[in-house]
Write a protein that holds these residues in place. Structure first.
Motif, PDB file in Angstrom:
ATOM      1  N   ASP A  69      10.001  34.519 -23.427  1.00 13.85           N
ATOM      2  CA  ASP A  69      10.103  32.777 -22.800  1.00 13.85           C
ATOM      3  C   ASP A  69       8.992  33.285 -21.780  1.00 13.85           C
ATOM      4  OD1 ASP A  69      12.039  32.264 -24.499  1.00 13.85           O
ATOM      5  OD2 ASP A  69      13.552  31.845 -22.683  1.00 13.85           O
ATOM      6  N   GLU A  70       8.292  32.236 -21.200  1.00 16.99           N
ATOM      7  CA  GLU A  70       7.409  32.130 -20.300  1.00 16.99           C
ATOM      8  C   GLU A  70       8.073  32.418 -19.067  1.00 16.99           C
ATOM      9  OE1 GLU A  70       3.468  32.337 -19.387  1.00 16.99           O
ATOM     10  OE2 GLU A  70       4.041  31.991 -21.295  1.00 16.99           O
ATOM     11  N   VAL A  71       9.169  31.595 -18.616  1.00 16.98           N
ATOM     12  CA  VAL A  71       9.840  31.546 -17.474  1.00 16.98           C
ATOM     13  C   VAL A  71      11.374  31.496 -17.786  1.00 16.98           C
ATOM     14  CG1 VAL A  71      10.335  30.659 -15.287  1.00 16.98           C
ATOM     15  CG2 VAL A  71       7.950  30.846 -16.116  1.00 16.98           C
ATOM     16  N   ILE A  72      12.301  32.430 -17.196  1.00 20.43           N
ATOM     17  CA  ILE A  72      13.748  32.458 -17.511  1.00 20.43           C
ATOM     18  C   ILE A  72      14.065  31.590 -16.121  1.00 20.43           C
ATOM     19  CG2 ILE A  72      15.510  33.371 -17.873  1.00 20.43           C
ATOM     20  CD1 ILE A  72      13.812  35.870 -18.675  1.00 20.43           C
ATOM     21  N   THR A  73      14.587  30.419 -16.338  1.00 22.68           N
ATOM     22  CA  THR A  73      14.656  29.694 -15.078  1.00 22.68           C
ATOM     23  C   THR A  73      16.226  30.246 -14.493  1.00 22.68           C
ATOM     24  OG1 THR A  73      16.104  27.676 -15.964  1.00 22.68           O
ATOM     25  CG2 THR A  73      13.650  27.695 -15.966  1.00 22.68           C
ATOM     26  N   LYS A  74      16.177  29.857 -13.216  1.00 25.23           N
ATOM     27  CA  LYS A  74      17.332  30.257 -12.308  1.00 25.23           C
ATOM     28  C   LYS A  74      18.694  29.392 -12.968  1.00 25.23           C
ATOM     29  CE  LYS A  74      14.656  30.816  -8.047  1.00 25.23           C
ATOM     30  NZ  LYS A  74      14.604  30.435  -6.622  1.00 25.23           N
ATOM     31  N   ASN A  75      18.379  28.148 -13.212  1.00 26.78           N
ATOM     32  CA  ASN A  75      19.475  27.500 -13.623  1.00 26.78           C
ATOM     33  C   ASN A  75      20.063  27.932 -15.064  1.00 26.78           C
ATOM     34  OD1 ASN A  75      21.385  25.169 -13.471  1.00 26.78           O
ATOM     35  ND2 ASN A  75      19.914  24.218 -14.991  1.00 26.78           N
ATOM     36  N   GLU A  76      19.178  28.350 -16.088  1.00 29.57           N
ATOM     37  CA  GLU A  76      19.609  28.812 -17.397  1.00 29.57           C
ATOM     38  C   GLU A  76      20.288  30.071 -17.206  1.00 29.57           C
ATOM     39  OE1 GLU A  76      15.602  29.515 -19.060  1.00 29.57           O
ATOM     40  OE2 GLU A  76      15.938  27.567 -20.196  1.00 29.57           O
ATOM     41  N   MET A  77      19.890  30.961 -16.222  1.00 33.72           N
ATOM     42  CA  MET A  77      20.454  32.332 -16.163  1.00 33.72           C
ATOM     43  C   MET A  77      21.771  32.120 -15.268  1.00 33.72           C
ATOM     44  SD  MET A  77      17.974  35.316 -14.462  1.00 33.72           S
ATOM     45  CE  MET A  77      16.878  34.051 -13.511  1.00 33.72           C
ATOM     46  N   SER A  78      21.911  31.229 -14.403  1.00 36.52           N
ATOM     47  CA  SER A  78      23.382  30.877 -13.830  1.00 36.52           C
ATOM     48  C   SER A  78      24.065  30.367 -14.739  1.00 36.52           C
ATOM     49  CB  SER A  78      22.991  29.650 -12.636  1.00 36.52           C
ATOM     50  OG  SER A  78      22.391  30.423 -11.568  1.00 36.52           O
ATOM     51  N   GLN A  79      23.675  29.569 -15.730  1.00 38.93           N
ATOM     52  CA  GLN A  79      24.852  29.136 -16.660  1.00 38.93           C
ATOM     53  C   GLN A  79      25.230  30.127 -17.653  1.00 38.93           C
ATOM     54  OE1 GLN A  79      25.694  25.363 -15.963  1.00 38.93           O
ATOM     55  NE2 GLN A  79      26.123  26.131 -17.985  1.00 38.93           N
ATOM     56  N   ILE A 113       9.527  39.751 -13.196  1.00 40.55           N
ATOM     57  CA  ILE A 113       8.923  39.439 -12.052  1.00 40.55           C
ATOM     58  C   ILE A 113       9.311  38.274 -11.708  1.00 40.55           C
ATOM     59  CG2 ILE A 113       6.505  38.949 -11.331  1.00 40.55           C
ATOM     60  CD1 ILE A 113       6.121  40.709 -14.272  1.00 40.55           C
ATOM     61  N   THR A 114       9.396  37.985 -10.267  1.00 46.22           N
ATOM     62  CA  THR A 114       9.983  36.801  -9.830  1.00 46.22           C
ATOM     63  C   THR A 114       8.622  35.743  -9.865  1.00 46.22           C
ATOM     64  OG1 THR A 114      11.597  37.856  -8.312  1.00 46.22           O
ATOM     65  CG2 THR A 114      10.556  35.557  -7.664  1.00 46.22           C
ATOM     66  N   VAL A 115       9.195  34.526 -10.397  1.00 47.61           N
ATOM     67  CA  VAL A 115       8.051  33.222 -10.428  1.00 47.61           C
ATOM     68  C   VAL A 115       8.851  32.429  -9.397  1.00 47.61           C
ATOM     69  CG1 VAL A 115       7.285  31.589 -11.832  1.00 47.61           C
ATOM     70  CG2 VAL A 115       8.072  33.488 -13.023  1.00 47.61           C
ATOM     71  N   PRO A 116       8.029  32.465  -8.281  1.00 47.27           N
ATOM     72  CA  PRO A 116       8.606  31.604  -7.008  1.00 47.27           C
ATOM     73  C   PRO A 116       8.908  30.076  -7.427  1.00 47.27           C
ATOM     74  CG  PRO A 116       6.697  32.676  -6.416  1.00 47.27           C
ATOM     75  CD  PRO A 116       6.850  32.910  -7.886  1.00 47.27           C
ATOM     76  N   VAL A 138      12.435  33.939 -13.213  1.00 50.14           N
ATOM     77  CA  VAL A 138      11.750  35.084 -13.352  1.00 50.14           C
ATOM     78  C   VAL A 138      11.092  35.170 -14.779  1.00 50.14           C
ATOM     79  CG1 VAL A 138      13.670  36.693 -12.201  1.00 50.14           C
ATOM     80  CG2 VAL A 138      13.829  36.098 -14.536  1.00 50.14           C
ATOM     81  N   ALA A 139      10.395  36.012 -14.989  1.00 46.52           N
ATOM     82  CA  ALA A 139       9.422  36.226 -16.409  1.00 46.52           C
ATOM     83  C   ALA A 139       9.439  37.722 -16.672  1.00 46.52           C
ATOM     84  CB  ALA A 139       8.099  35.822 -16.015  1.00 46.52           C
ATOM     85  N   PHE A 140       9.568  38.129 -17.947  1.00 42.72           N
ATOM     86  CA  PHE A 140       9.668  39.422 -18.312  1.00 42.72           C
ATOM     87  C   PHE A 140       8.342  39.947 -18.313  1.00 42.72           C
ATOM     88  CE2 PHE A 140       9.430  42.451 -21.923  1.00 42.72           C
ATOM     89  CZ  PHE A 140      10.412  43.364 -21.120  1.00 42.72           C
ATOM     90  N   ASN A 141       8.489  41.183 -17.877  1.00 46.70           N
ATOM     91  CA  ASN A 141       7.243  41.884 -17.718  1.00 46.70           C
ATOM     92  C   ASN A 141       6.453  42.332 -19.139  1.00 46.70           C
ATOM     93  OD1 ASN A 141       4.736  43.714 -17.186  1.00 46.70           O
ATOM     94  ND2 ASN A 141       5.973  45.075 -15.873  1.00 46.70           N
TER      95      ASN A 141
END
Length: 162
Positions: A63-73, A109-112, A116-119
């Motif tokens: 994924d391009e970005v793994i959102t905080k909301n997705e991870m929390s869920q 890597i943190t995406v402000p 986050v995004a996988f390296n």
């Protein structure tokens, strides 16, 4: 929209947890909640929550970005609405700290303000949920071996009839 898999429901349904090879140097075993460094067998045990978080990141490495909301869920399920963003930030910090102790730097890597995004410089191989599932490379080697055997038998048969 990407469907978020709730880990609690996965475990209730009896679906096995995954194993991942990280950069051909480490094996992450989700069910054992540990990362083992290949060739040295140095092990890092993770808490249940950190293991789930890391598994989710590895599952969504493309994924391009793994959102905080997705991870929390994924980690807290329905309770995620009652957990603060600081809880997830702390979990990610602790995972990074733990990974550094075993030699893995910058797995994600943190995406402000997003997540986050996988390296992408690292290689992740999904080894499946158990020893019964062969890796793609092993399958290719087996196929190559079988093909070579068939060619040798064909050559012997052709030689005997000529």
């Amino acid at each position: 929209y990407r469907g978020v898999i709730h880990y609690a429901s996965i475990h209730k349904e009896g679906i096995s947890m995954a194993n991942y090879r990280i950069d051909n140097k480490y094996i992450f075993n989700e069910s054992a909640k540990e990362i083992r460094k290949l060739y040295t067998n140095k092990k890092l045990k993770l808490t249940c929550m950190r293991s789930q978080c890391l598994a989710y990141i590895l599952l969504h490495a493309n994924d391009e970005v793994i959102t905080k909301n997705e991870m929390s869920q994924a980690i807290w399920g329905d309770r995620s609405q009652f957990t603060s963003e600081a809880s997830l930030t702390q979990a990610l910090y602790l995972i990074r700290r733990d990974l550094k102790t075993i030699g893995i730097d910058d797995l994600f890597i943190t995406v402000p303000k997003k997540g986050v995004a996988f390296n992408k410089t690292l290689i992740i191989e999904d080894l499946g949920s158990g020893s019964m599932k062969m890796s793609v490379m092993k399958e290719k080697r087996v196929l190559l071996f079988v093909s070579a055997c068939i060619l040798m038998i064909a050559a012997l048969v052709a030689f005997n009839f000529s």
